[in-house]
Enzyme design. Structure first.
Site, PDB file in Angstrom:
ATOM      1  N   ASP A  73       0.863  -1.184   0.000  1.00 26.75           N
ATOM      2  CA  ASP A  73       0.000   0.000   0.000  1.00 26.75           C
ATOM      3  C   ASP A  73       0.898   1.232   0.000  1.00 26.75           C
ATOM      4  O   ASP A  73       2.071   1.164   0.377  1.00 26.75           O
ATOM      5  CB  ASP A  73      -0.899   0.021   1.245  1.00 26.75           C
ATOM      6  CG  ASP A  73      -1.800   1.253   1.279  1.00 26.75           C
ATOM      7  OD1 ASP A  73      -2.338   1.633   0.220  1.00 26.75           O
ATOM      8  OD2 ASP A  73      -1.956   1.855   2.357  1.00 26.75           O
ATOM      9  N   SER A  74       0.327   2.369  -0.402  1.00 31.90           N
ATOM     10  CA  SER A  74       1.081   3.618  -0.363  1.00 31.90           C
ATOM     11  C   SER A  74       1.430   4.007   1.074  1.00 31.90           C
ATOM     12  O   SER A  74       2.383   4.739   1.299  1.00 31.90           O
ATOM     13  CB  SER A  74       0.268   4.729  -1.013  1.00 31.90           C
ATOM     14  OG  SER A  74      -0.967   4.870  -0.360  1.00 31.90           O
ATOM     15  N   TYR A  80      -0.798   8.292  -2.610  1.00 28.13           N
ATOM     16  CA  TYR A  80      -0.761   8.161  -4.058  1.00 28.13           C
ATOM     17  C   TYR A  80      -1.970   8.842  -4.720  1.00 28.13           C
ATOM     18  O   TYR A  80      -1.927   9.163  -5.901  1.00 28.13           O
ATOM     19  CB  TYR A  80      -0.778   6.681  -4.459  1.00 28.13           C
ATOM     20  CG  TYR A  80       0.528   5.943  -4.254  1.00 28.13           C
ATOM     21  CD1 TYR A  80       1.641   6.545  -3.667  1.00 28.13           C
ATOM     22  CD2 TYR A  80       0.648   4.616  -4.671  1.00 28.13           C
ATOM     23  CE1 TYR A  80       2.823   5.851  -3.495  1.00 28.13           C
ATOM     24  CE2 TYR A  80       1.839   3.917  -4.508  1.00 28.13           C
ATOM     25  CZ  TYR A  80       2.920   4.532  -3.917  1.00 28.13           C
ATOM     26  OH  TYR A  80       4.089   3.836  -3.762  1.00 28.13           O
ATOM     27  N   GLY A  81      -3.040   9.025  -3.949  1.00 25.95           N
ATOM     28  CA  GLY A  81      -4.316   9.540  -4.493  1.00 25.95           C
ATOM     29  C   GLY A  81      -4.156  10.684  -5.478  1.00 25.95           C
ATOM     30  O   GLY A  81      -4.679  10.634  -6.584  1.00 25.95           O
ATOM     31  N   CYS A  89      -4.221  -1.268  -2.153  1.00 24.98           N
ATOM     32  CA  CYS A  89      -4.307   0.186  -2.313  1.00 24.98           C
ATOM     33  C   CYS A  89      -5.141   0.426  -3.561  1.00 24.98           C
ATOM     34  O   CYS A  89      -4.804  -0.072  -4.638  1.00 24.98           O
ATOM     35  CB  CYS A  89      -2.891   0.736  -2.505  1.00 24.98           C
ATOM     36  SG  CYS A  89      -2.813   2.464  -3.002  1.00 24.98           S
ATOM     37  N   ASN A  90      -6.209   1.183  -3.407  1.00 22.94           N
ATOM     38  CA  ASN A  90      -7.094   1.387  -4.559  1.00 22.94           C
ATOM     39  C   ASN A  90      -6.409   2.169  -5.671  1.00 22.94           C
ATOM     40  O   ASN A  90      -6.538   1.827  -6.841  1.00 22.94           O
ATOM     41  CB  ASN A  90      -8.363   2.107  -4.105  1.00 22.94           C
ATOM     42  CG  ASN A  90      -9.305   1.167  -3.406  1.00 22.94           C
ATOM     43  OD1 ASN A  90     -10.020   0.408  -4.037  1.00 22.94           O
ATOM     44  ND2 ASN A  90      -9.282   1.177  -2.087  1.00 22.94           N
ATOM     45  N   THR A  91      -5.691   3.217  -5.299  1.00 23.38           N
ATOM     46  CA  THR A  91      -5.042   4.038  -6.318  1.00 23.38           C
ATOM     47  C   THR A  91      -4.026   3.209  -7.107  1.00 23.38           C
ATOM     48  O   THR A  91      -3.982   3.262  -8.338  1.00 23.38           O
ATOM     49  CB  THR A  91      -4.342   5.238  -5.654  1.00 23.38           C
ATOM     50  OG1 THR A  91      -5.300   5.938  -4.845  1.00 23.38           O
ATOM     51  CG2 THR A  91      -3.787   6.183  -6.694  1.00 23.38           C
ATOM     52  N   GLU A 105      -6.629   9.191   9.425  1.00 25.54           N
ATOM     53  CA  GLU A 105      -5.305   9.210  10.047  1.00 25.54           C
ATOM     54  C   GLU A 105      -5.271  10.084  11.294  1.00 25.54           C
ATOM     55  O   GLU A 105      -4.473   9.860  12.197  1.00 25.54           O
ATOM     56  CB  GLU A 105      -4.252   9.684   9.031  1.00 25.54           C
ATOM     57  CG  GLU A 105      -4.134   8.704   7.878  1.00 25.54           C
ATOM     58  CD  GLU A 105      -2.908   8.912   7.009  1.00 25.54           C
ATOM     59  OE1 GLU A 105      -2.157   9.866   7.222  1.00 25.54           O
ATOM     60  OE2 GLU A 105      -2.722   8.095   6.086  1.00 25.54           O
ATOM     61  N   CYS A 107     -11.672   3.102  -0.947  1.00 25.23           N
ATOM     62  CA  CYS A 107     -10.369   3.542  -0.442  1.00 25.23           C
ATOM     63  C   CYS A 107     -10.135   2.769   0.841  1.00 25.23           C
ATOM     64  O   CYS A 107     -11.046   2.640   1.667  1.00 25.23           O
ATOM     65  CB  CYS A 107     -10.374   5.050  -0.174  1.00 25.23           C
ATOM     66  SG  CYS A 107      -8.853   5.609   0.643  1.00 25.23           S
ATOM     67  N   THR A 108      -8.929   2.277   0.997  1.00 24.94           N
ATOM     68  CA  THR A 108      -8.652   1.412   2.151  1.00 24.94           C
ATOM     69  C   THR A 108      -8.755   2.147   3.489  1.00 24.94           C
ATOM     70  O   THR A 108      -8.911   1.519   4.523  1.00 24.94           O
ATOM     71  CB  THR A 108      -7.244   0.795   2.040  1.00 24.94           C
ATOM     72  OG1 THR A 108      -6.322   1.853   1.805  1.00 24.94           O
ATOM     73  CG2 THR A 108      -7.193  -0.190   0.893  1.00 24.94           C
ATOM     74  N   HIS A 109      -8.683   3.485   3.456  1.00 26.87           N
ATOM     75  CA  HIS A 109      -8.819   4.225   4.714  1.00 26.87           C
ATOM     76  C   HIS A 109     -10.276   4.269   5.202  1.00 26.87           C
ATOM     77  O   HIS A 109     -10.524   4.489   6.380  1.00 26.87           O
ATOM     78  CB  HIS A 109      -8.368   5.677   4.526  1.00 26.87           C
ATOM     79  CG  HIS A 109      -6.895   5.878   4.635  1.00 26.87           C
ATOM     80  ND1 HIS A 109      -6.009   5.377   3.723  1.00 26.87           N
ATOM     81  CD2 HIS A 109      -6.144   6.547   5.548  1.00 26.87           C
ATOM     82  CE1 HIS A 109      -4.773   5.740   4.068  1.00 26.87           C
ATOM     83  NE2 HIS A 109      -4.832   6.444   5.156  1.00 26.87           N
TER      84      HIS A 109
END
Lengths: 295, 295
Positions: free
Chosen positions: B23-24, B55-56, B86-88, B166, B205-207
């Site tokens: 992931d980023s 990365y978004g 990571c989606n991006t 975050e 998005c993983t967040h």
């Protein structure tokens, strides 16, 4: 190769060079904006390292490496002075850049901001709001304490402010709500308890001037907001004059940089840089002024 | 050198290798968390490219380059399967990674999420919330439309959600207020006008799983939230079984990776990675499990 050593007051070619500005992204454009305002005869070359932004959460070593690369790129292209228009990069790398590139006058945003804060405060109680990285680095605190050893400092990390500025969430109840989440513990709550609170608040991140009005509302009356951008621009003006590097208002010797002209380098998508940059700079950018650079 | 070609079902050494996740930053830990839940006998090697996250906002070319470097690093260290958590990065680089590293089975988070969304919807109206980069890339839309050509899609960029996750701003009136700013135009407002709204919402998005409760509140009752993490974990489990790559519950042949063990690589400050990671993973990480890696 890219040196300004041997510079003399009469060296017109160097005076014609642009002032270089560097930021991790578009935030430094608040500094550029202030500089364009008080230095209308100068031209500017702005480098935004958008491919690797934001620097806020990154380590000192990483930020130093990135900043040295950026400084080298700007020097290669020809600048007469370098402004590190990024709080995180100034905190982490200003000293290193000065050591590695002694041939160029380099200014960061921290000293001018700290100086202005010390001038503004009456009580010596100064709040500093910034990203996690800038707060952790303690560079603002050190710069203020060097000038005012008795100052009482209130460092407040406000990590959401950067994303809010970029997303246009800069006023209204949500913006003030989030600002209150960060600032109330230092301003409103102690004030209600009859305790002393800071009389000065330093916007120690280049993104934060966009949220100035929400921040001022929440901090409350009687708190002076100090913005590094304006104060950095003043310092640059002073240095240019002292070093005889300032450009007159006469016709330009070069062709690439007319007075007031500004060109941009970005390490990622120029289209997105242009769009975001316009928001920060408050003006439209011609697409041809934004160029992709690989560091 | 780092190949799983020639793999046979009896190749116990390869079965013992960890599953690699990339992931980023720390967001992919929501995927890791789901995988640890349903694959208790596996071990994991997680790489977070925190030095260059997020990365978004970055371009497809930039994200592809970073992702290929990360895949190479994980393959060098020895993994039996690769999950781009990571989606991006999935949107930008999954196809390239599969082409450049055909020797390893690689899974992204988009196909599993899209599949689950198509299973969940009754009306074919699906909202997709993500970063600007994922929305612009249209990869989720394409993956859904491939399976359900009549689907009506509602892509919604929610750039602040990452910083909120975050910063721990995940519930309460501010979190729902910001969620409403993004979601009301697609859910509450049309609903009040008697218009049809999506019955399914993909957290692309993983967040975003950290904000699940605020998002669900704002989207309203009757909207199914689809989270890629859980669905990606299911796909990984299926592939491991099909390819005879799954690890039994017997004693481990290797020493580095005990069943259930997880090790982390970060491209920036391990201490910060550990702190943020714990928030996402919901567990404490031993400092010795986090190693600095240079890509």
């Amino acid at each position: 190769m890219y040196t300004t050593q041997g510079l003399t007051p009469g060296n017109a070619a160097i005076r014609e060079l642009p002032i270089g500005l560097f930021d991790s992204g578009v935030g430094g454009m608040t500094v550029l904006r202030a500089m364009r305002g008080i230095l209308p005869n100068e031209s500017f070359l702005y480098l935004g390292d958008t491919a690797r932004s934001p620097y806020g959460p990154k380590s000192v070593e990483t930020v130093q490496g990135y900043t040295l690369q950026a400084a080298e790129e700007l020097l290669k292209r020809g600048i007469k002075m370098l402004v590190i228009a990024c709080n995180t990069a100034t905190a982490a790398a200003l000293d290193r850049v000065r050591r590695e590139f002694p041939q160029i006058e380099t200014v960061g945003v921290i000293e001018p901001g700290a100086e202005a804060a010390c001038r503004a405060t009456h009580t010596g109680r100064i709040a500093v709001i910034a990203t996690h990285g800038t707060i952790r680095g303690r560079a603002y605190e050190e710069a203020i304490l060097k000038r005012m050893p008795d100052a009482e400092l209130f460092p407040i990390p406000c990590p959401l402010f950067v994303a809010m500025a970029e997303d246009g969430l800069v006023e209204g109840p949500l913006a003030t709500g989030i600002a209150a989440r960060y600032l109330d513990p230092v301003f409103r709550i102690p004030r209600e308890q009859g305790l002393e609170t800071p009389d000065t608040l330093v916007l120690a991140c280049t993104h934060f001037p966009l949220l100035q009005s929400a921040i001022a509302d929440v901090a409350g009356q009687g708190v002076t907001l100090v913005d590094s951008a304006t104060n950095t621009a003043r310092v640059v003006k002073k240095i240019l004059r002292e070093k005889h590097l300032d450009r007159g208002s006469g016709p330009s010797a070069g062709v690439a940089f007319c007075p007031g002209s500004t060109r941009f380098l970005t390490t990622d998508d120029p289209e997105r840089f242009k769009r975001l940059g316009e928001q920060f700079l408050g003006m439209t950018l011609a697409p041809c002024t934004v160029e992709l650079a690989k560091l």
